[in-house]
Write a protein that holds these residues in place. Structure first.
Motif, PDB file in Angstrom:
ATOM      1  N   LYS A   1      25.807 -39.097   0.404  1.00  0.00           N
ATOM      2  CA  LYS A   1      25.415 -38.174  -0.662  1.00  0.00           C
ATOM      3  C   LYS A   1      24.606 -37.050  -0.028  1.00  0.00           C
ATOM      4  O   LYS A   1      23.498 -37.271   0.442  1.00  0.00           O
ATOM      5  CB  LYS A   1      24.596 -38.868  -1.732  1.00  0.00           C
ATOM      6  N   GLY A   2      25.166 -35.872   0.008  1.00  0.00           N
ATOM      7  CA  GLY A   2      24.487 -34.716   0.583  1.00  0.00           C
ATOM      8  C   GLY A   2      24.072 -34.973   2.018  1.00  0.00           C
ATOM      9  O   GLY A   2      24.876 -35.366   2.854  1.00  0.00           O
ATOM     10  N   GLU A   3      22.792 -34.758   2.277  1.00  0.00           N
ATOM     11  CA  GLU A   3      22.260 -34.962   3.630  1.00  0.00           C
ATOM     12  C   GLU A   3      21.946 -36.438   3.907  1.00  0.00           C
ATOM     13  O   GLU A   3      21.645 -36.809   5.018  1.00  0.00           O
ATOM     14  CB  GLU A   3      20.981 -34.135   3.806  1.00  0.00           C
ATOM     15  N   SER A   4      22.014 -37.257   2.880  1.00  0.00           N
ATOM     16  CA  SER A   4      21.610 -38.655   3.004  1.00  0.00           C
ATOM     17  C   SER A   4      22.835 -39.544   3.216  1.00  0.00           C
ATOM     18  O   SER A   4      23.536 -39.894   2.278  1.00  0.00           O
ATOM     19  CB  SER A   4      20.859 -39.074   1.736  1.00  0.00           C
ATOM     20  N   ASN A   5      23.093 -39.912   4.451  1.00  0.00           N
ATOM     21  CA  ASN A   5      24.217 -40.790   4.781  1.00  0.00           C
ATOM     22  C   ASN A   5      23.674 -42.116   5.279  1.00  0.00           C
ATOM     23  O   ASN A   5      22.706 -42.146   6.026  1.00  0.00           O
ATOM     24  CB  ASN A   5      25.087 -40.175   5.872  1.00  0.00           C
ATOM     25  N   GLN A   6      24.294 -43.176   4.881  1.00  0.00           N
ATOM     26  CA  GLN A   6      23.847 -44.489   5.324  1.00  0.00           C
ATOM     27  C   GLN A   6      25.033 -45.434   5.386  1.00  0.00           C
ATOM     28  O   GLN A   6      25.882 -45.420   4.497  1.00  0.00           O
ATOM     29  CB  GLN A   6      22.783 -45.038   4.368  1.00  0.00           C
ATOM     30  N   MET A   7      25.084 -46.253   6.424  1.00  0.00           N
ATOM     31  CA  MET A   7      26.138 -47.241   6.588  1.00  0.00           C
ATOM     32  C   MET A   7      25.618 -48.592   6.105  1.00  0.00           C
ATOM     33  O   MET A   7      24.500 -48.989   6.438  1.00  0.00           O
ATOM     34  CB  MET A   7      26.544 -47.341   8.056  1.00  0.00           C
ATOM     35  N   PHE A   8      26.427 -49.263   5.295  1.00  0.00           N
ATOM     36  CA  PHE A   8      26.104 -50.603   4.829  1.00  0.00           C
ATOM     37  C   PHE A   8      27.164 -51.554   5.359  1.00  0.00           C
ATOM     38  O   PHE A   8      28.347 -51.246   5.312  1.00  0.00           O
ATOM     39  CB  PHE A   8      26.108 -50.667   3.296  1.00  0.00           C
ATOM     40  N   HIS A   9      26.739 -52.691   5.835  1.00  0.00           N
ATOM     41  CA  HIS A   9      27.668 -53.723   6.286  1.00  0.00           C
ATOM     42  C   HIS A   9      27.726 -54.794   5.199  1.00  0.00           C
ATOM     43  O   HIS A   9      26.704 -55.326   4.789  1.00  0.00           O
ATOM     44  CB  HIS A   9      27.214 -54.328   7.616  1.00  0.00           C
ATOM     45  N   VAL A  10      28.938 -55.062   4.737  1.00  0.00           N
ATOM     46  CA  VAL A  10      29.122 -55.953   3.598  1.00  0.00           C
ATOM     47  C   VAL A  10      30.212 -56.963   3.934  1.00  0.00           C
ATOM     48  O   VAL A  10      31.219 -56.613   4.544  1.00  0.00           O
ATOM     49  CB  VAL A  10      29.565 -55.148   2.348  1.00  0.00           C
ATOM     50  N   TYR A  11      30.008 -58.205   3.512  1.00  0.00           N
ATOM     51  CA  TYR A  11      31.071 -59.197   3.647  1.00  0.00           C
ATOM     52  C   TYR A  11      32.232 -58.788   2.761  1.00  0.00           C
ATOM     53  O   TYR A  11      32.085 -58.634   1.547  1.00  0.00           O
ATOM     54  CB  TYR A  11      30.595 -60.589   3.242  1.00  0.00           C
ATOM     55  N   GLU A  12      33.382 -58.613   3.372  1.00  0.00           N
ATOM     56  CA  GLU A  12      34.538 -58.123   2.637  1.00  0.00           C
ATOM     57  C   GLU A  12      34.910 -59.036   1.475  1.00  0.00           C
ATOM     58  O   GLU A  12      35.158 -58.562   0.365  1.00  0.00           O
ATOM     59  CB  GLU A  12      35.736 -57.980   3.579  1.00  0.00           C
ATOM     60  N   ASP A  13      34.964 -60.327   1.709  1.00  0.00           N
ATOM     61  CA  ASP A  13      35.353 -61.255   0.637  1.00  0.00           C
ATOM     62  C   ASP A  13      34.399 -61.178  -0.546  1.00  0.00           C
ATOM     63  O   ASP A  13      34.829 -61.258  -1.700  1.00  0.00           O
ATOM     64  CB  ASP A  13      35.421 -62.689   1.154  1.00  0.00           C
ATOM     65  N   LEU A  14      33.117 -61.012  -0.272  1.00  0.00           N
ATOM     66  CA  LEU A  14      32.118 -60.963  -1.336  1.00  0.00           C
ATOM     67  C   LEU A  14      32.318 -59.727  -2.213  1.00  0.00           C
ATOM     68  O   LEU A  14      32.384 -59.830  -3.439  1.00  0.00           O
ATOM     69  CB  LEU A  14      30.707 -60.956  -0.740  1.00  0.00           C
ATOM     70  N   ILE A  15      32.443 -58.577  -1.600  1.00  0.00           N
ATOM     71  CA  ILE A  15      32.545 -57.354  -2.395  1.00  0.00           C
ATOM     72  C   ILE A  15      33.916 -57.230  -3.056  1.00  0.00           C
ATOM     73  O   ILE A  15      34.027 -56.744  -4.175  1.00  0.00           O
ATOM     74  CB  ILE A  15      32.183 -56.109  -1.553  1.00  0.00           C
TER      75      ILE A  15
END
Length: 107
Positions: free
Chosen positions: A5-19
């Motif tokens: 979002k705009g200048e605010s970028n962030q990577m999240f690591h998520v368990y694929e099966d869960l999401i």
């Protein structure tokens, strides 16, 4: 999962099966016929990382937690209607009815 979002970028690591089991959007986006499944990145351009972090914590605990950057993460507090509205909008976008129900319970 990549949230931008705009200048605010962030990577999240998520368990694929869960999401995938909770969100129709993620389940569809991570199917083999989509680029996101190959790249393992799903961009969410309209949502800030803090709101997505709330969703991730809910995925693991099935409780709504709101952490502020200036607080110790062991303490929790719910913020007002603006935060709940953002959380509900994200739940609606990712098509997660259980998350939306939980947010509505908090309103």
């Amino acid at each position: 999962v990549y949230v931008e979002k705009g200048e605010s970028n962030q990577m999240f690591h998520v368990y694929e099966d869960l999401i995938r089991s909770s969100s129709v959007i993620f389940d569809n986006a991570l199917r083999p016929e989509w680029n996101e499944s190959e790249e393992r990145v799903v961009p969410l351009l309209d949502f800030d990382p803090e709101t997505f972090d709330t969703y991730l914590k809910w995925l693991f605990t099935r409780k709504l937690y709101k952490f502020r950057a200036d607080q110790d993460t062991s303490s929790t507090h719910l913020c007002g209607a603006e935060w709940l509205n953002k959380a509900y909008a994200l739940g609606d976008y990712v098509q997660d009815d259980d998350f939306k129900d939980c947010v509505l319970d908090g309103m």
